[in-house]
Scaffold this motif. Structure first.
Motif, PDB file in Angstrom:
ATOM      1  N   ALA A   1      -0.898  -0.696   0.695  1.00 47.67           N
ATOM      2  CA  ALA A   1      -0.909  -0.130  -0.590  1.00 47.67           C
ATOM      3  C   ALA A   1      -1.765  -0.922  -1.531  1.00 47.67           C
ATOM      4  CB  ALA A   1       0.260   0.521  -1.034  1.00 47.67           C
ATOM      5  N   HIS A   2      -1.260  -2.080  -1.807  1.00 49.99           N
ATOM      6  CA  HIS A   2      -2.021  -2.819  -2.775  1.00 49.99           C
ATOM      7  C   HIS A   2      -3.235  -3.672  -2.462  1.00 49.99           C
ATOM      8  CE1 HIS A   2       0.320  -3.458  -6.588  1.00 49.99           C
ATOM      9  NE2 HIS A   2       1.282  -2.779  -5.814  1.00 49.99           N
ATOM     10  N   VAL A   3      -3.410  -3.783  -1.251  1.00 46.58           N
ATOM     11  CA  VAL A   3      -4.449  -4.613  -0.873  1.00 46.58           C
ATOM     12  C   VAL A   3      -5.507  -3.937  -0.150  1.00 46.58           C
ATOM     13  CG1 VAL A   3      -3.375  -6.795  -1.110  1.00 46.58           C
ATOM     14  CG2 VAL A   3      -3.252  -5.663   1.229  1.00 46.58           C
TER      15      VAL A   3
ATOM     16  N   ILE B   1       6.842 -10.863 -15.467  1.00 46.98           N
ATOM     17  CA  ILE B   1       5.684  -9.747 -15.676  1.00 46.98           C
ATOM     18  C   ILE B   1       4.695  -9.963 -14.408  1.00 46.98           C
ATOM     19  CG2 ILE B   1       5.942  -9.550 -18.217  1.00 46.98           C
ATOM     20  CD1 ILE B   1       3.603 -11.755 -18.131  1.00 46.98           C
ATOM     21  N   ARG B   2       4.196  -8.650 -14.318  1.00 44.33           N
ATOM     22  CA  ARG B   2       3.165  -8.711 -13.085  1.00 44.33           C
ATOM     23  C   ARG B   2       1.706  -8.232 -13.629  1.00 44.33           C
ATOM     24  NH1 ARG B   2       3.267  -3.837  -8.652  1.00 44.33           N
ATOM     25  NH2 ARG B   2       2.467  -2.836 -10.360  1.00 44.33           N
ATOM     26  N   ALA B   3       0.797  -9.070 -13.276  1.00 45.66           N
ATOM     27  CA  ALA B   3      -0.550  -8.644 -13.844  1.00 45.66           C
ATOM     28  C   ALA B   3      -1.431  -8.417 -12.611  1.00 45.66           C
ATOM     29  CB  ALA B   3      -0.773  -9.606 -14.779  1.00 45.66           C
TER      30      ALA B   3
ATOM     31  N   ALA C   1      -0.985  -4.017 -11.891  1.00 45.06           N
ATOM     32  CA  ALA C   1      -1.861  -4.390 -10.503  1.00 45.06           C
ATOM     33  C   ALA C   1      -2.077  -3.244  -9.620  1.00 45.06           C
ATOM     34  CB  ALA C   1      -1.080  -5.547  -9.887  1.00 45.06           C
ATOM     35  N   SER C   2      -1.290  -2.242  -9.660  1.00 42.63           N
ATOM     36  CA  SER C   2      -1.531  -1.159  -8.811  1.00 42.63           C
ATOM     37  C   SER C   2      -2.721  -0.119  -9.472  1.00 42.63           C
ATOM     38  CB  SER C   2      -0.362  -0.454  -8.542  1.00 42.63           C
ATOM     39  OG  SER C   2       0.338   0.033  -9.986  1.00 42.63           O
ATOM     40  N   GLU C   3      -3.316  -0.270 -10.561  1.00 40.90           N
ATOM     41  CA  GLU C   3      -4.129   0.579 -11.190  1.00 40.90           C
ATOM     42  C   GLU C   3      -5.636   0.241 -11.131  1.00 40.90           C
ATOM     43  OE1 GLU C   3      -1.447   2.739 -14.697  1.00 40.90           O
ATOM     44  OE2 GLU C   3      -2.898   1.613 -15.106  1.00 40.90           O
TER      45      GLU C   3
HETATM   46  N1  DSN Z   1       4.411   1.726  -8.197  1.00 38.58           N
HETATM   47  C1  DSN Z   1       3.284   1.228  -7.505  1.00 38.58           C
HETATM   48  C2  DSN Z   1       3.228  -0.236  -7.891  1.00 38.58           C
HETATM   49  O1  DSN Z   1       3.060  -0.483  -9.072  1.00 38.58           O
HETATM   50  O2  DSN Z   1       3.278  -1.190  -7.189  1.00 38.58           O
HETATM   51  C3  DSN Z   1       3.478   1.072  -5.933  1.00 38.58           C
HETATM   52  O3  DSN Z   1       3.657   2.604  -5.676  1.00 38.58           O
END
Ligand code: DSN
Length: 415
Positions: free
Chosen positions: A201-203, A360-362, A32-34
């Motif tokens: 950061a994420h949004v 799991i996170r997607a 999700a962070s990529e």
């Molecule tokens: N490690 C990152 C993530 O995957 O959310 C945040 O820094």
């Protein structure tokens, strides 16, 4: 110069770089962070600005030779101010964690109190985990999500804040699928006379595009990373009102960093420019629609998204109800064998370890960049569910892998 290319200079590194390009082209990135930045952002990040030492800020550098660094950094600042509507922006943090570190350095003294979300409930290491500097230099108390609903327990947060009397409350999360009510947390911060740091950061990209409400102008400090949903050069960013501008700038440099990574700031400038184009709003809307389609179809397949769905770019699945004997790490490994890359993640009320957790996170930012729509994401949900049902079945992994090959051929990425 003795060599012109990495291939000539260093075949071992060239092999790894080619391998990575092929890996990204041939697999589905669902961390999700990529995201996948444009070729233009990559070109800026590999520019001659990597050679430059630009300690200081545009027009006020400690070294000569910074005319073009000034131009690039000012472009990044101006574009960021336009994107997020902030009075003051610092684009120099090397990462989101460095941005948070600088805000703590600007706003707190050692021993001061941080109130933040527990890591296993979706928080971040730099929000005060004991293994991170923030958990060692400051006194930390944590709030949680309601484990029944999966939503932030805003009332619980308020009660903890009244009892703990924090100096700063941190909002903004790494594994929280729902829209954050920044104003409610700001209300609590004001009630207990604490600063409020919103870590978006994420949004970042969703906020810039207006598909997630913004904490800018509400929270005292807003931090973020610049390579996730905003899809620009790698690093961090801090936004604040003018009253905190000098403290933030001196906390970044010389407080916590040396020379800025000017090549990354060039990548930020280019990515922010791309995000100012109207197509970026469509991208952000599609990212959220894709995540909603993914979550709903995972649920149709018998899986349990935390909170029952998502408002954002990410879905967090708790495997304990549907697959009590399967761990997140097993699923992560089996999916990677099939060409789908996501990460095992802790879930609220976690009963396993952080290294081998129950979820799991997607995320959909990278899939959306390569052109996936809701229908394609529903198919991906079906593929993920097949692997979750049978992580050790080589026939299933092979079938899913074949279909991933078709999808990556259809939705192409880098030449
Ligand atoms: N490690 C990152 C993530 O995957 O959310 C945040 O820094």
């Amino acid at each position: 110069m003795p060599y012109e290319t990495v291939r000539e200079a260093d075949p071992a590194v060239a092999d790894a770089l080619e391998g990575e390009r092929a890996r990204q082209n041939d697999t589905l990135a669902m961390i999700a962070s990529e995201n996948h930045v444009s070729e233009a952002v990559m070109e800026a990040q590999s520019s001659e600005l990597t050679n430059n030492y630009a300690e200081g800020y545009p027009g006020e550098r400690y070294y000569g030779g910074c005319a073009y660094a000034d131009e690039v950094e000012q472009l990044a600042i101006d574009r960021a101010r336009e994107l997020w509507g902030a009075e003051h922006v610092n684009v120099q943090p090397h990462s989101g964690s460095q941005a948070n570190q600088a805000v703590y350095f600007a706003a707190l003294d050692p021993g001061d109190r941080i109130l933040s979300l527990d890591l296993t409930h979706g928080g971040h290491l730099s929000h005060g985990h004991p293994a991170n500097f923030a958990g060692q230099i400051y006194e930390v108390e944590q709030y949680e999500v309601d484990t029944e609903t999966g939503y932030i327990d805003y009332e619980g947060l308020h009660e903890i804040a009244e009892a703990f009397d924090p100096d700063i409350i941190v909002s903004g999360y790494s594994a929280y699928p729902r829209e954050v009510e920044w104003d409610r947390i700001q209300g609590t911060a004001e009630a207990v006379d604490a600063y409020h740091l919103a870590d978006i950061a994420h949004v970042t990209g969703l906020v810039a595009a207006g598909v997630h409400r913004s904490p800018v102008g509400i929270a005292d400090f807003v931090t973020g990373s610049t390579h996730k949903t905003i899809r620009s050069g790698r690093g961090g960013i801090i936004m604040c009102d003018e009253e905190h501008a000098d403290d933030v700038d001196s906390a970044v440099f010389p407080g916590t960093q040396g020379g800025p990574a000017m090549h990354n700031i060039a990548g930020k400038a280019v990515g922010f420019g791309e995000a100012l184009e109207s197509a970026f709003e469509d991208y952000a809307e599609q990212t959220v629609a894709n995540a909603a389609a993914l979550a709903a179809r995972l649920q149709d397949n018998g899986l349990s998204p935390v909170s029952g769905g998502t408002d954002t770019h990410l879905v967090l699945v708790d495997l304990r109800d549907s697959h009590p004997d399967t761990t997140g790490k097993e699923v992560e490994a089996a999916l990677e064998d099939a060409g789908i890359v996501l990460n095992a993640n802790t879930v609220p009320g976690e009963t396993r370890s952080a290294f081998n957790p129950s979820g799991i996170r997607a995320g959909t930012p990278a899939l959306t960049t390569r052109g996936f729509d809701e229908t394609a994401c529903q198919e991906v949900a079906d593929l993920v569910a097949r692997v979750v049902d049978a992580p050790a079945d080589e026939g299933v992994i092979a079938d899913v892998s074949d279909r991933v090959d078709d999808l990556t051929d259809e939705f192409t990425l880098y030449d």
